[in-house]
Design an enzyme around this catalytic site. Structure first.
Site, PDB file in Angstrom:
ATOM      1  N   GLU A 183      -4.889   2.770  -3.857  1.00 52.48           N
ATOM      2  CA  GLU A 183      -3.215   2.610  -3.841  1.00 52.48           C
ATOM      3  C   GLU A 183      -2.988   1.222  -3.042  1.00 52.48           C
ATOM      4  OE1 GLU A 183      -5.240   3.646  -1.392  1.00 52.48           O
ATOM      5  OE2 GLU A 183      -4.250   3.966   0.651  1.00 52.48           O
ATOM      6  N   ASP A 203       0.496  -1.511  -0.044  1.00 48.66           N
ATOM      7  CA  ASP A 203      -0.248   0.223   0.004  1.00 48.66           C
ATOM      8  C   ASP A 203       1.267   1.336  -0.075  1.00 48.66           C
ATOM      9  OD1 ASP A 203      -3.231   0.828   0.476  1.00 48.66           O
ATOM     10  OD2 ASP A 203      -1.787   2.031   1.210  1.00 48.66           O
ATOM     11  N   HIS A 227      -5.456  14.742  -8.494  1.00 48.05           N
ATOM     12  CA  HIS A 227      -5.554  13.696  -9.285  1.00 48.05           C
ATOM     13  C   HIS A 227      -5.369  13.558 -10.186  1.00 48.05           C
ATOM     14  CE1 HIS A 227      -8.945  10.444  -8.351  1.00 48.05           C
ATOM     15  NE2 HIS A 227      -8.785  11.264  -6.747  1.00 48.05           N
ATOM     16  N   ASP A 285      -2.664   9.720 -10.092  1.00 44.44           N
ATOM     17  CA  ASP A 285      -3.087   8.933 -11.178  1.00 44.44           C
ATOM     18  C   ASP A 285      -1.245   8.408 -11.514  1.00 44.44           C
ATOM     19  OD1 ASP A 285      -5.441   8.540 -10.713  1.00 44.44           O
ATOM     20  OD2 ASP A 285      -5.403   9.041 -12.410  1.00 44.44           O
ATOM     21  N   ASN A 337      -2.696  13.138  -3.710  1.00 46.10           N
ATOM     22  CA  ASN A 337      -4.298  14.062  -4.077  1.00 46.10           C
ATOM     23  C   ASN A 337      -4.288  15.043  -3.501  1.00 46.10           C
ATOM     24  OD1 ASN A 337      -5.006  11.959  -5.843  1.00 46.10           O
ATOM     25  ND2 ASN A 337      -6.049  11.021  -4.359  1.00 46.10           N
TER      26      ASN A 337
END
Ligand SMILES: Nc1nc2c(ncn2[C@@H]2O[C@H](COP(=O)(O)OP(=O)(O)OP(=O)(O)O)[C@@H](O)[C@H]2O)c(=O)[nH]1
Length: 187
Positions: free
Chosen positions: A107, A64, A77, A81, A72
């Site tokens: 994630e 993770d 965003h 990404d 973010n």
């Protein structure tokens, strides 16, 4: 008549290829191009059945990205990404080809380490952890330090398809609680 038949065969082949492409696409995560959660579930069910017949060691690692929400929130965003795409690529290239890596969701990634036991799972995971923390990621002159936490476990005789993943997930939370950017192994 013959040309009509040939034409029909060509069209059948075209739609067969399209259908196969569609099936392959359905198993891939559109952002990272890694196998998706559905593909992981399918593969794990197969590996689990194989493992019941031939119990070669099998490890599950849940990986993770640390404090991903902050990326973010601070940069937007699209940077988030892009970060996920780069992390996915780094994870994939750090692992053996025989290890199955998927994006589990958000994630979080999951890896099935085939024929790997508790004594030899740590070296590749440590390599992966270091590879992510050394990604030279820069946004608007800020150097982003991306790290991952990893929870890992090995399948044991009493496991079913859910218990092993849940144990790896618990190990992941221990890694987070212990300060992140580390690997926790749970028996
Ligand atoms: N950009 C982007 N963000 C995503 C995607 N999927 C999930 N997220 C975001 O990932 C963030 C995950 O945040 P949290 O679950 O709080 O975890 P975290 O910030 O990484 O914190 P820790 O896991 O505790 O280190 C959320 O803000 C989600 O919106 C995605 O496909 N793209």
């Amino acid at each position: 008549m013959e040309s009509k038949l040939a034409n029909l065969e060509q069209r059948t082949e075209f739609y067969r290829k399209k259908w196969l492409e569609e099936i392959a696409r359905a198993d891939l995560d559109a952002l990272t191009n890694l196998p998706n959660r559905g593909a992981y579930d399918k593969r794990f069910n197969e590996e689990f059945k194989r493992w019941l017949r031939h119990p070669d060691p099998l490890c599950i690692a849940v990986i993770d990205v640390d404090h991903f929400k902050k990326i973010n929130d601070k940069y937007g965003h699209s940077v988030g990404d892009k970060t996920l795409q780069i992390v996915a690529k780094t994870l994939r290239t750090s692992l053996r080809e025989t290890d199955f890596l998927a994006r589990y969701g958000g994630e979080e990634f999951v890896c099935l380490m085939i024929n790997t036991d508790a004594t030899n799972m740590l070296t590749p995971l440590e390599k992966l952890r270091k590879a992510v923390s050394s990604i030279p990621f820069k946004v608007k002159n800020d150097r982003l330090n991306i790290t991952v936490s990893v929870g890992v476990t090995m399948l044991v005789a009493t496991d079913n398809v859910h218990t092993a993943f849940d144990r790896a997930d618990k190990a992941l939370y221990e890694a987070k609680d212990a300060g992140r950017n580390r690997i926790c192994y749970k028996k």
